[in-house]
Write a protein that holds these residues in place. Structure first.
Motif, mmCIF file in Angstrom:
data_model
loop_
_atom_site.group_PDB
_atom_site.id
_atom_site.type_symbol
_atom_site.label_atom_id
_atom_site.label_comp_id
_atom_site.label_asym_id
_atom_site.label_seq_id
_atom_site.Cartn_x
_atom_site.Cartn_y
_atom_site.Cartn_z
ATOM 1 N N ASP A 69 0.822 -1.435 0.067
ATOM 2 C CA ASP A 69 -0.051 -0.257 -0.043
ATOM 3 C C ASP A 69 0.943 1.318 -0.096
ATOM 4 O O ASP A 69 0.760 2.328 -0.636
ATOM 5 N N TYR A 70 1.916 1.374 0.632
ATOM 6 C CA TYR A 70 2.747 2.650 0.927
ATOM 7 C C TYR A 70 3.431 3.025 -0.466
ATOM 8 O O TYR A 70 3.839 2.000 -1.168
ATOM 9 N N SER A 71 3.388 4.074 -0.703
ATOM 10 C CA SER A 71 4.134 4.592 -1.751
ATOM 11 C C SER A 71 4.964 6.022 -1.815
ATOM 12 O O SER A 71 5.095 6.402 -0.447
ATOM 13 N N ILE A 72 5.836 6.494 -2.541
ATOM 14 C CA ILE A 72 6.656 7.627 -2.465
ATOM 15 C C ILE A 72 6.074 8.686 -3.244
ATOM 16 O O ILE A 72 5.472 8.654 -4.205
ATOM 17 N N ALA A 73 6.277 10.071 -2.797
ATOM 18 C CA ALA A 73 5.992 11.255 -3.473
ATOM 19 C C ALA A 73 6.960 11.565 -4.517
ATOM 20 O O ALA A 73 8.163 11.346 -4.354
ATOM 21 N N THR A 74 6.881 11.990 -5.767
ATOM 22 C CA THR A 74 7.636 12.204 -6.802
ATOM 23 C C THR A 74 7.588 13.649 -7.365
ATOM 24 O O THR A 74 6.525 14.239 -7.147
ATOM 25 N N TYR A 75 8.772 13.994 -8.019
ATOM 26 C CA TYR A 75 8.708 15.658 -8.298
ATOM 27 C C TYR A 75 9.442 15.660 -9.630
ATOM 28 O O TYR A 75 10.244 14.827 -10.006
ATOM 29 N N PRO A 76 8.997 16.438 -10.555
ATOM 30 C CA PRO A 76 9.479 16.615 -11.704
ATOM 31 C C PRO A 76 10.635 17.262 -11.634
ATOM 32 O O PRO A 76 11.067 18.159 -10.619
ATOM 33 N N VAL A 77 11.863 16.985 -12.709
ATOM 34 C CA VAL A 77 12.794 17.468 -12.574
ATOM 35 C C VAL A 77 13.339 17.826 -13.996
ATOM 36 O O VAL A 77 12.979 17.314 -15.070
ATOM 37 N N LYS A 78 14.196 19.222 -14.013
ATOM 38 C CA LYS A 78 14.447 19.583 -15.562
ATOM 39 C C LYS A 78 15.818 20.184 -15.521
ATOM 40 O O LYS A 78 16.240 20.479 -14.160
ATOM 41 N N ILE A 79 16.786 20.056 -16.315
ATOM 42 C CA ILE A 79 18.050 20.767 -16.314
ATOM 43 C C ILE A 79 18.186 21.609 -17.525
ATOM 44 O O ILE A 79 17.614 21.693 -18.620
ATOM 45 N N GLU A 80 18.712 22.956 -16.984
ATOM 46 C CA GLU A 80 18.905 24.013 -17.805
ATOM 47 C C GLU A 80 20.380 24.518 -17.598
ATOM 48 O O GLU A 80 20.740 24.810 -16.430
ATOM 49 N N ASP A 81 21.119 24.866 -18.454
ATOM 50 C CA ASP A 81 22.535 25.512 -18.725
ATOM 51 C C ASP A 81 23.317 24.489 -17.403
ATOM 52 O O ASP A 81 24.098 25.107 -16.802
ATOM 53 N N GLY A 82 23.039 23.342 -17.389
ATOM 54 C CA GLY A 82 23.783 22.465 -16.383
ATOM 55 C C GLY A 82 23.681 22.489 -14.836
ATOM 56 O O GLY A 82 24.077 22.068 -13.992
ATOM 57 N N ASN A 83 22.371 23.333 -14.844
ATOM 58 C CA ASN A 83 21.645 23.216 -13.538
ATOM 59 C C ASN A 83 20.724 22.558 -13.413
ATOM 60 O O ASN A 83 19.571 22.096 -14.088
ATOM 61 N N VAL A 84 20.475 21.884 -12.143
ATOM 62 C CA VAL A 84 19.135 20.909 -11.698
ATOM 63 C C VAL A 84 18.244 21.536 -10.789
ATOM 64 O O VAL A 84 18.469 22.378 -10.351
ATOM 65 N N TYR A 85 16.938 21.519 -11.528
ATOM 66 C CA TYR A 85 15.834 22.236 -10.952
ATOM 67 C C TYR A 85 14.733 21.146 -10.574
ATOM 68 O O TYR A 85 14.532 20.235 -11.350
ATOM 69 N N ILE A 86 14.243 21.474 -9.468
ATOM 70 C CA ILE A 86 13.195 20.423 -9.165
ATOM 71 C C ILE A 86 11.897 21.140 -8.979
ATOM 72 O O ILE A 86 11.892 22.295 -8.360
ATOM 73 N N GLY A 87 10.669 20.646 -9.473
ATOM 74 C CA GLY A 87 9.287 21.524 -9.458
ATOM 75 C C GLY A 87 8.708 21.243 -8.216
ATOM 76 O O GLY A 87 8.485 19.875 -7.519
ATOM 77 N N PHE A 88 8.191 22.203 -7.385
ATOM 78 C CA PHE A 88 7.307 22.097 -6.193
ATOM 79 C C PHE A 88 6.044 22.815 -6.377
ATOM 80 O O PHE A 88 5.889 23.878 -7.109
ATOM 81 N N ALA A 89 4.955 22.560 -5.659
ATOM 82 C CA ALA A 89 3.603 23.211 -5.679
ATOM 83 C C ALA A 89 3.509 24.106 -4.557
ATOM 84 O O ALA A 89 2.314 24.584 -4.285
ATOM 85 N N ASP A 90 4.605 24.391 -3.733
ATOM 86 C CA ASP A 90 4.451 25.352 -2.630
ATOM 87 C C ASP A 90 5.670 26.299 -2.397
ATOM 88 O O ASP A 90 6.511 26.135 -3.258
#
Length: 125
Positions: free
Chosen positions: A104-125
């Protein structure tokens, strides 16, 4: 402990309000995980070098309630990228957070993008 789990909610790409820079791509190990902190959350970040894809999920194991998933083994199960908790070897999809062992248990996932060699993670808050 249930309160801690509630701080982690999956964010779909179209729900992102803030893209947060979490470091240079070179700061994260290839074929392994790293951990960043965003507000009160610990987020595990993975880079799959062979497919050049990035994933992010909560660092909290929902079973043992320990911040360990960034140190888990990564791979794939029938083409689904996954992480195995280093404490109990339960596996989770890095695409949607589902438990690949059918529990039953699962984990939360988040979108990731790479721009100009930097890692960005998307949050909704």
């Amino acid at each position: 402990m249930e309160e801690l789990l509630k701080t982690y909610q999956t964010v779909a790409q179209n729900e992102v309000i803030n893209w947060v820079s979490v470091g240079k791509a070179a700061d994260f190990p290839a074929n392994g995980g790293g951990c960043i902190k965003y507000k009160s959350k610990q987020i595990a970040v993975y880079y799959f070098q062979r497919t050049d894809t990035w994933y992010a999920c909560q660092n909290l194991c929902p079973h043992k309630m320990e911040m360990v998933l960034s140190r888990g083994m990564i791979g794939d199960a029938s083409g689904i990228p996954k992480v195995a908790c280093p404490l109990h070897k339960k596996t989770f999809s890095l695409e949607n957070g589902s438990n690949l062992n059918g529990e039953d248990y699962s984990i939360a996932t988040y979108p990731v993008k790479i721009e100009d060699g930097n890692v960005y993670i998307g949050f909704a808050d």
